[in-house]
Structure formats: C-alpha cells, structure tokens
Write an enzyme that holds these catalytic residues in place. Structure first.
Site, PDB file in Angstrom:
ATOM      1  N   ASP A 291      44.614  46.215  46.844  1.00  0.00           N
ATOM      2  CA  ASP A 291      43.070  45.377  47.166  1.00  0.00           C
ATOM      3  C   ASP A 291      42.683  45.357  45.435  1.00  0.00           C
ATOM      4  O   ASP A 291      42.706  46.847  44.810  1.00  0.00           O
ATOM      5  CB  ASP A 291      42.132  46.678  47.549  1.00  0.00           C
ATOM      6  CG  ASP A 291      40.657  46.165  47.143  1.00  0.00           C
ATOM      7  OD1 ASP A 291      40.165  45.402  48.246  1.00  0.00           O
ATOM      8  OD2 ASP A 291      40.306  46.438  45.637  1.00  0.00           O
ATOM      9  N   ASN A 299      35.294  37.331  39.557  1.00  0.00           N
ATOM     10  CA  ASN A 299      34.685  35.507  40.224  1.00  0.00           C
ATOM     11  C   ASN A 299      33.711  35.373  39.433  1.00  0.00           C
ATOM     12  O   ASN A 299      33.543  34.114  38.973  1.00  0.00           O
ATOM     13  CB  ASN A 299      34.908  36.049  41.659  1.00  0.00           C
ATOM     14  CG  ASN A 299      36.148  35.397  42.605  1.00  0.00           C
ATOM     15  OD1 ASN A 299      36.933  35.127  42.039  1.00  0.00           O
ATOM     16  ND2 ASN A 299      36.258  36.156  43.737  1.00  0.00           N
ATOM     17  N   HIS A 304      35.757  30.791  40.887  1.00  0.00           N
ATOM     18  CA  HIS A 304      36.297  31.332  41.951  1.00  0.00           C
ATOM     19  C   HIS A 304      38.129  30.470  41.444  1.00  0.00           C
ATOM     20  O   HIS A 304      39.485  31.168  42.110  1.00  0.00           O
ATOM     21  CB  HIS A 304      36.366  31.220  42.982  1.00  0.00           C
ATOM     22  CG  HIS A 304      34.568  31.017  43.445  1.00  0.00           C
ATOM     23  ND1 HIS A 304      34.565  32.730  44.339  1.00  0.00           N
ATOM     24  CD2 HIS A 304      33.626  31.317  43.110  1.00  0.00           C
ATOM     25  CE1 HIS A 304      33.635  33.077  44.699  1.00  0.00           C
ATOM     26  NE2 HIS A 304      32.867  32.482  43.879  1.00  0.00           N
ATOM     27  N   ASP A 308      41.326  33.377  42.112  1.00  0.00           N
ATOM     28  CA  ASP A 308      42.595  32.102  42.860  1.00  0.00           C
ATOM     29  C   ASP A 308      43.644  32.517  42.221  1.00  0.00           C
ATOM     30  O   ASP A 308      44.520  32.748  42.730  1.00  0.00           O
ATOM     31  CB  ASP A 308      42.410  31.656  43.242  1.00  0.00           C
ATOM     32  CG  ASP A 308      41.321  31.056  44.840  1.00  0.00           C
ATOM     33  OD1 ASP A 308      40.515  31.917  44.821  1.00  0.00           O
ATOM     34  OD2 ASP A 308      41.150  29.519  45.061  1.00  0.00           O
ATOM     35  N   GLU A 334      40.728  40.010  48.650  1.00  0.00           N
ATOM     36  CA  GLU A 334      42.092  40.042  48.134  1.00  0.00           C
ATOM     37  C   GLU A 334      42.427  41.286  47.915  1.00  0.00           C
ATOM     38  O   GLU A 334      42.620  42.219  47.351  1.00  0.00           O
ATOM     39  CB  GLU A 334      41.098  40.734  46.515  1.00  0.00           C
ATOM     40  CG  GLU A 334      39.917  42.017  46.724  1.00  0.00           C
ATOM     41  CD  GLU A 334      38.492  41.503  47.863  1.00  0.00           C
ATOM     42  OE1 GLU A 334      37.242  42.504  47.327  1.00  0.00           O
ATOM     43  OE2 GLU A 334      38.760  40.248  47.979  1.00  0.00           O
TER      44      GLU A 334
END
Length: 410
Positions: A291, A299, A304, A308, A334
């Site tokens: 994780d 973010n 965002h 990514d 994630e």
C-alpha cells in the site's frame, strides 16, 4: 457424481472424452481414451506438436455445435515410438445433472474411399475445366497439394501467389511444410486431414511468407479428384488482424490500463479458476499486500496526474524486485498484490523489504518522495483466498499503525 449414462462409453473401443467447455477440463474419459492418453492433460493433447484446431477456447465452439456444424480437431498423443496425431470429431451432449458438455470422439470419422495414389507429378492444369476457371478467378488464396508427395504444392492460384509473395514456378517447387511454421511436423497432421471426408470447420495454423514474415491463417483442406489424380484443395483465410485484435482485447481484459500490471480479475482467475490447478498455487504461495503511504495527500498536494505517476513508478519497482514466475497485480487504487509461488515466508519478507527499500531510495525528477507499507502472509493448509487476505490485510494495517514504511508478516 457423474451420470450413470457415461459408463456406457466404456464398452466402446473408440476413445471418447467428455469435456466441460467452460472450465476446459475432462470430466470423463472411457477406458479406450484412458489407455491412449494416460496422464496427458487436455492442453497437451489439444496444443501438442501435431495438434490443430479451429478455436483455442472450447466455449467458442458451442454455437456451431448447436447448429450441428462439422467440427474436428487433431490431437497429439505420446507413444513409445514417438508423438502421433489423432483426429477427433466434436459434438454437443447433455446428461442429467450436468451442463452441456463437448464430446470428443477419436478416430471414428469415416474416411473417404481410398483412391489410387495421385499421379500429380505430371499434373496438367486442364485450362478448359470448370475447376480451373474457379481456381484461377476466385479471390481466396488456394493451393492444390499432393499429400502422397510429402505435401508438394502442385498448383497455386493468383490470390495465393500474391498472399505468399512467390512466383508460380517458385511456389510450385515448395512443400506445405515449408510454408507452415510447424515445419515437417505438419506432415502427419496433414495425413490425418487428408483422410477427412470434407465439410469440417477450417483449422488454425501460422504460415510463413516469402519475405520471412508470418501470418495467422485458417485453412480448409478437403479431398478433390482431378482426372485420375487424388489431391487436396487448401483454401486459406488470413485472420492475422483478427488475432491481433483478439490479443489486444485479451490484454485489456487482464491488465490494468494505467500500470500494465495484471488486474484483480486475473488474480481470481489464477487462484480460483481452472488455471490454479496447472499453476500449483493453491497450497504453496505467499501473498504480499503493498500500500502506498499517504497517497491521498500526494493527490491533494500534487494533483492526480502526479499520483498516477507515483503508481506507475511503484509498478516498475515491483517488477524490478520480483522474480521470474512471480505475479504482480494492481488490486485497486494505491494497493498492489504480489503472489509468490513456492516461496517460504522468510524469502517473501526479504523480497518485501527490497521493495520497501527501493521505494525509499527512489529519486525521480518531478516526482514527490513516497513510501510503502507491506503485509506478508504464507498460505496455510485448507485456507481460502478470503482467509489469507484477511491475515495479510491485518498485517498491513498493523504496519501502517506502527508508523508506515514498514514490512510486517502475519
């Protein structure tokens, strides 16, 4: 429990297999089939060196079988004297308490009447005949083959010359095994096809062009008698573009679009579907649940798109740290899952630490620094996927509560 009706097939000397088209597994084989195939898997029979089929997925045959289309496959069998082909006819069958299944009946397809050997060494084109007009004017690539002369190509129409890229004289010096990527292994397959009465669905092969490139083709080969010559007429259908689109669709269905990793659907296909039996994953693997720490803050603070990029970079680290034979999945958001077949818990923890350390040391221009927490668990006897996931998720949750950027084993 299998229906009692299946036991009647044991009285047949013809080998018979009953196959579930969805799971692609043999649910019944009569005594003749067992003696012939032994411990061979369905995959090795259908996709062996001498095998040929019209569809790779059995479920794709169902509609044609419902309409009683003639479908055959050539299977490969290992014998003490080497590999041998066997032609099988397919039919749809239903039995009490069972969904529809496919019946494979081996070597009971009536052969065409035996003719005298072809005398195609002096094969004339017979330009006045209807056959010749049809052969030369059709837009489908066609080859005329003499199976008794090592699969020699004795004639090719203009469409075939254009498709393969040869001149007529050069083409008619070749044998079919020289344009088939199977090479000479295709000869016993061709011998089986030559015995078929015709009318069956075309079979799939890969053919080689004059320039060395390859094309995916479906080929229909049936007997034809011209004068006193018994030959094979082979009609070629180019499906290269169709195959490319199928592969792209399959890739899209099994892969995460952002990272290119396997997706959650493929995870369950490997662990709960028919593939799990072949991969030997059910009782001998470790799971890593990875994780990205504080991903929401990444973010919120960087946008965002940067988030990514972080996920993509983490995916590349997971690929670099993993070993051949490991499976990497984007689980969602994630989170990522790694499946490590035949791996002790200690080795799985070491790999997780390499991942954590590599992420910590990552210095990518324009990318915010980040860390990961990892939960690790080894599958226990009798444990379901959901149960091992609860354990690995609990270990990950504890690693995050302990301050993040940690590896913890369940």
């Amino acid at each position: 429990m299998l229906p009692a009706e299946l036991s009647a097939y044991h009285y047949l000397t013809t080998p018979v297999w009953v196959v579930d088209p969805d799971d692609e597994r043999v649910v019944f084989a009569n005594h003749a089939a067992q003696a012939l195939a032994g411990d061979s898997s369905l995959t090795s029979l259908r996709f062996g060196a001498l095998s040929a089929c019209a569809q790779t997925r059995l479920a794709h045959y169902i509609n044609d079988l419902k309409h009683q289309h003639e479908i055959v496959e050539i299977w490969t069998f290992a014998t003490p004297s080497g590999e041998l082909p066997l032609r099988c006819r397919l039919s749809l069958a239903t039995f009490p308490t069972m969904p529809p299944v496919i019946l494979f009946e081996g070597a009971n397809i009536p052969h065409a009447a035996t003719e005298s050997p072809a005398r195609s060494a002096g094969y004339p084109s017979r330009r006045h005949s209807f056959y010749h007009r049809f052969f030369t004017t059709t837009t489908a690539p066609m080859l005329l083959i003499d199976p008794t002369r090592d699969g020699r190509i004795v004639d090719a129409n203009l469409a075939a010359l254009r498709f393969y890229g040869y001149g007529r004289e050069e083409m008619c010096q070749l044998h079919t095994w020289e344009i088939n990527t199977l090479g000479r292994q295709v000869l016993p397959v061709m011998a089986e096809i030559a015995r078929l009465p015709g009318g069956h669905k075309p079979l799939y092969f890969v053919h080689r062009m004059a320039d060395g490139s390859t094309r995916h083709v479906l080929t229909y080969a049936g007997p034809i008698i011209i004068g006193s010559d018994r030959l094979m007429l082979c009609i070629i259908h180019d499906i290269t573009e169709q195959k490319r689109l199928e592969q792209e669709l399959e890739h899209a269905a099994l892969r995460d679009s952002l990272t290119g990793l396997l997706n959650r659907r493929q995870f369950y296909a490997l662990t709960e579907g028919p593939a799990s039996r072949h991969l030997l994953l059910k009782n001998d693997y470790c799971l890593l649940l990875v994780d990205t720490d504080n991903f929401k803050a990444i973010n919120d603070n960087f946008g965002h798109l940067k988030g990514d990029e972080v996920l993509v970079q983490l995916s590349r680290i997971l690929e670099t740290c993993s070993r051949a034979g490991d499976f990497i999945f984007r689980w969602g958001g994630e989170e990522f899952v790694l499946m490590l077949p035949h791996t002790p818990l200690e080795s799985a923890v070491e790999l997780a630490e390499r991942i954590r350390d590599s992420v910590t040391k990552l210095n990518h221009e324009g990318l915010p620094g980040f860390t990961v927490s990892v939960g690790v668990a080894r599958h226990q006897a009798g444990e379901t996927i959901d149960e091992i996931f609860k354990r690995v998720d609990k270990a990950l949750y504890q690693a995050k509560n302990d301050g993040r950027n940690k590896v913890l084993a369940a």
